[in-house]
Design a protein around this motif. Structure first.
Motif, PDB file in Angstrom:
ATOM      1  N   SER A 181       0.835  -1.202   0.000  1.00 35.94           N
ATOM      2  CA  SER A 181       0.000   0.000   0.000  1.00 35.94           C
ATOM      3  C   SER A 181       0.870   1.252   0.000  1.00 35.94           C
ATOM      4  N   ALA A 182       2.050   1.133   0.597  1.00 38.47           N
ATOM      5  CA  ALA A 182       2.978   2.260   0.676  1.00 38.47           C
ATOM      6  C   ALA A 182       4.381   1.721   0.914  1.00 38.47           C
ATOM      7  N   ILE A 183       5.362   2.519   0.597  1.00 35.78           N
ATOM      8  CA  ILE A 183       6.747   2.194   0.935  1.00 35.78           C
ATOM      9  C   ILE A 183       7.392   3.438   1.536  1.00 35.78           C
ATOM     10  N   ILE A 184       8.500   3.231   2.230  1.00 38.12           N
ATOM     11  CA  ILE A 184       9.253   4.350   2.803  1.00 38.12           C
ATOM     12  C   ILE A 184      10.655   4.333   2.219  1.00 38.12           C
ATOM     13  N   LEU A 185      11.086   5.487   1.720  1.00 36.28           N
ATOM     14  CA  LEU A 185      12.392   5.650   1.086  1.00 36.28           C
ATOM     15  C   LEU A 185      13.082   6.880   1.672  1.00 36.28           C
ATOM     16  N   ALA A 186      14.365   7.025   1.381  1.00 34.07           N
ATOM     17  CA  ALA A 186      15.077   8.240   1.783  1.00 34.07           C
ATOM     18  C   ALA A 186      14.698   9.382   0.847  1.00 34.07           C
ATOM     19  N   THR A 187      14.331  10.507   1.427  1.00 38.38           N
ATOM     20  CA  THR A 187      14.002  11.686   0.625  1.00 38.38           C
ATOM     21  C   THR A 187      15.150  12.068  -0.295  1.00 38.38           C
ATOM     22  N   ALA A 188      16.374  11.982   0.198  1.00 38.94           N
ATOM     23  CA  ALA A 188      17.546  12.406  -0.574  1.00 38.94           C
ATOM     24  C   ALA A 188      17.652  11.646  -1.889  1.00 38.94           C
ATOM     25  N   GLY A 189      17.476  10.327  -1.839  1.00 38.97           N
ATOM     26  CA  GLY A 189      17.571   9.532  -3.055  1.00 38.97           C
ATOM     27  C   GLY A 189      16.512   9.906  -4.070  1.00 38.97           C
ATOM     28  N   MET A 190      15.288  10.122  -3.586  1.00 36.29           N
ATOM     29  CA  MET A 190      14.195  10.520  -4.472  1.00 36.29           C
ATOM     30  C   MET A 190      14.504  11.867  -5.129  1.00 36.29           C
ATOM     31  N   ASN A 191      15.030  12.800  -4.353  1.00 36.65           N
ATOM     32  CA  ASN A 191      15.369  14.112  -4.901  1.00 36.65           C
ATOM     33  C   ASN A 191      16.468  14.015  -5.953  1.00 36.65           C
ATOM     34  N   ARG A 192      17.477  13.200  -5.661  1.00 40.28           N
ATOM     35  CA  ARG A 192      18.646  13.145  -6.540  1.00 40.28           C
ATOM     36  C   ARG A 192      18.341  12.559  -7.909  1.00 40.28           C
ATOM     37  N   ILE A 193      17.359  11.680  -7.999  1.00 35.96           N
ATOM     38  CA  ILE A 193      17.034  11.121  -9.318  1.00 35.96           C
ATOM     39  C   ILE A 193      15.695  11.656  -9.833  1.00 35.96           C
ATOM     40  N   ASN A 194      15.356  12.852  -9.343  1.00 37.36           N
ATOM     41  CA  ASN A 194      14.225  13.616  -9.879  1.00 37.36           C
ATOM     42  C   ASN A 194      12.886  12.875  -9.746  1.00 37.36           C
ATOM     43  N   LEU A 195      12.671  12.252  -8.597  1.00 40.36           N
ATOM     44  CA  LEU A 195      11.404  11.592  -8.327  1.00 40.36           C
ATOM     45  C   LEU A 195      10.680  12.238  -7.142  1.00 40.36           C
ATOM     46  N   THR A 196      11.002  13.478  -6.870  1.00 42.45           N
ATOM     47  CA  THR A 196      10.381  14.185  -5.746  1.00 42.45           C
ATOM     48  C   THR A 196       8.863  14.191  -5.860  1.00 42.45           C
ATOM     49  N   SER A 197       8.351  14.242  -7.084  1.00 44.86           N
ATOM     50  CA  SER A 197       6.902  14.307  -7.296  1.00 44.86           C
ATOM     51  C   SER A 197       6.179  13.059  -6.810  1.00 44.86           C
ATOM     52  N   ARG A 198       6.910  11.935  -6.642  1.00 43.51           N
ATOM     53  CA  ARG A 198       6.287  10.699  -6.164  1.00 43.51           C
ATOM     54  C   ARG A 198       6.098  10.684  -4.648  1.00 43.51           C
ATOM     55  N   ILE A 199       6.734  11.615  -3.946  1.00 46.15           N
ATOM     56  CA  ILE A 199       6.657  11.625  -2.485  1.00 46.15           C
ATOM     57  C   ILE A 199       5.282  12.096  -2.029  1.00 46.15           C
ATOM     58  N   THR A 200       4.627  11.274  -1.222  1.00 44.69           N
ATOM     59  CA  THR A 200       3.334  11.644  -0.652  1.00 44.69           C
ATOM     60  C   THR A 200       3.507  12.567   0.546  1.00 44.69           C
ATOM     61  N   LYS A 201       4.496  12.251   1.394  1.00 41.19           N
ATOM     62  CA  LYS A 201       4.714  13.050   2.597  1.00 41.19           C
ATOM     63  C   LYS A 201       6.138  12.873   3.093  1.00 41.19           C
ATOM     64  N   HIS A 202       6.740  13.972   3.513  1.00 42.14           N
ATOM     65  CA  HIS A 202       8.028  13.898   4.208  1.00 42.14           C
ATOM     66  C   HIS A 202       7.733  13.602   5.673  1.00 42.14           C
ATOM     67  N   LEU A 203       8.297  12.532   6.206  1.00 40.57           N
ATOM     68  CA  LEU A 203       8.017  12.155   7.587  1.00 40.57           C
ATOM     69  C   LEU A 203       8.836  13.041   8.529  1.00 40.57           C
ATOM     70  N   PRO A 204       8.182  13.777   9.427  1.00 41.76           N
ATOM     71  CA  PRO A 204       8.904  14.709  10.310  1.00 41.76           C
ATOM     72  C   PRO A 204       9.937  13.969  11.160  1.00 41.76           C
ATOM     73  N   PRO A 205      11.191  14.422  11.155  1.00 43.41           N
ATOM     74  CA  PRO A 205      12.220  13.712  11.918  1.00 43.41           C
ATOM     75  C   PRO A 205      11.989  13.727  13.423  1.00 43.41           C
ATOM     76  N   SER A 206      11.194  14.683  13.920  1.00 45.56           N
ATOM     77  CA  SER A 206      10.865  14.688  15.339  1.00 45.56           C
ATOM     78  C   SER A 206       9.964  13.508  15.699  1.00 45.56           C
ATOM     79  N   GLU A 207       9.232  12.992  14.711  1.00 50.04           N
ATOM     80  CA  GLU A 207       8.347  11.848  14.922  1.00 50.04           C
ATOM     81  C   GLU A 207       8.905  10.558  14.330  1.00 50.04           C
ATOM     82  N   PHE A 208       9.660  10.699  13.250  1.00 51.21           N
ATOM     83  CA  PHE A 208      10.190   9.532  12.546  1.00 51.21           C
ATOM     84  C   PHE A 208      11.667   9.813  12.246  1.00 51.21           C
TER      85      PHE A 208
END
Length: 346
Positions: A181-208
């Motif tokens: 239903s969902a997966i969790i990836l590193a934001t940095a990797g998604m940004n670096r290969i131009n897949l930022t648009s696929r991110i549903t939500k950045h998980l707040p580091p204070s919580e995650f």
């Protein structure tokens, strides 16, 4: 290790893994080095590593709760570095052991992207859900990270967590084909290969909280290669280095590794009246039981203006975590993971 000199070289060869993300990272480092040293060329060569060959086994199989487990991403490249076939290596810093093999050193820490984790929900569900808490009970969330698995079980026990390995494109394909239903990836990797648009939500580091060194690139060189050291340090930003050294010192002191659920969140404290060369850092650390049954968290704050002070901050936090129950929890984690590792081998 052979006595290898780079003093007269006008070309220094970068070693990298052969994945889309790794190649983008190597190119970025090569471009930065070329800009800083236009008289030197920085081509790169790809190396096949064991972590890329076996793309299905859980990370626990490779070494259990030990920093040495990270060697699956580095060992083959380090052999070529030591022999002189390569002159420097570019790694995701989170994949580097905190104790490097004899003859190898961490020359520079550079280009830290957003260190957070990213939630990616399956396209067919994106109109309905935008957060982990909204997913129905039993929804399957994929990740290969022991830390992420533990955090999911701790914070979202209504979800089912399953192994999801492979490069970013492979994991996204598995998501889109319906395995998760969902997966969790590193934001940095998604940004670096131009897949930022696929991110549903950045998980707040204070919580995650994120992985040690996540989002940063580590440049590994031969010990004693002073010329290459001076070359790579030209593209390093001191504050990035100190933050990451503090995180790595925490993990090294705890003797955790790739399979240990240790998470961090490092922030720069505002309002300091110190000189601009001194930074007040707050380092939050968390150890989570892999079953999500318990966790230990605390923090430490220090003024940092050197590698030594950065590493001292990590050591201070590690000792506080241990005193607050972290040592017993880590011992319990090792027993659990050794049992699970033995089960996978039988």
């Amino acid at each position: 290790m052979a006595n290898i000199s780079t003093m007269d070289k006008t070309e220094l060869i970068i070693g990298t893994r052969n994945s889309k993300l790794a190649l983008v990272q190597a190119e970025r480092v090569s471009d930065a080095l070329n800009a800083a040293h236009p008289h030197i060329k920085f081509p790169w060569k790809t190396v096949s590593v064991s972590g890329d060959v076996d793309k299905t086994s859980p990370f626990l199989k490779f070494g259990g709760p030990s920093d040495a487990a990270k060697n699956i991403w580095t060992e083959e490249m380090e052999a070529k570095l030591s022999s002189g076939e390569l002159d420097l290596l570019v790694h995701c810093l989170k994949d580097m052991p905190t104790r490097l093999p004899n003859g190898c050193v961490l020359g520079a820490i550079i280009h830290r992207e957003d260190p957070t984790d990213a939630l990616v929900i399956k396209k067919s569900l994106q109109d309905q859900y935008t957060d982990l808490s909204q997913l129905p009970p039993g929804s399957i969330v994929g990740t290969s990270s022991t830390r992420r698995k533990a955090l999911l079980k701790w914070k979202y026990p209504h979800l089912k967590v399953q192994e999801c390995r492979g490069n970013i494109d492979t994991r996204l394909r598995k998501l889109d084909e319906g395995e998760f239903s969902a997966i969790i990836l590193a934001t940095a990797g998604m940004n670096r290969i131009n897949l930022t648009s696929r991110i549903t939500k950045h998980l707040p580091p204070s919580e995650f909280p994120y992985a040690i060194g996540q989002g940063a690139l580590g440049v590994e060189i031969r010990e004693g290669d002073t010329r290459t050291l001076s070359i790579v340090q030209k593209i390093e930003e001191p504050l990035t280095r100190w933050i990451c050294l503090a995180e790595r010192s925490l993990l090294r002191t705890l003797q955790g590794g790739c399979s240990s659920p240790v998470a961090v969140n490092c922030t720069i404290e505002s309002g300091s009246d110190k000189p601009s060369t001194i930074h007040r850092l707050r380092l939050d650390g968390t150890i989570i039981h892999p079953h999500g049954s318990s966790q230990v968290s605390t923090f430490a704050v220090a003024d940092v203006a050197s590698d030594k002070e950065a590493e001292a901050l990590g050591e201070t936090l590690a000792k506080r975590l241990e005193e607050n129950g972290g040592r017993d929890l880590l011992d319990e984690i090792r027993l659990v993971q050794e049992k699970e590792m033995n089960a996978t081998q039988n």
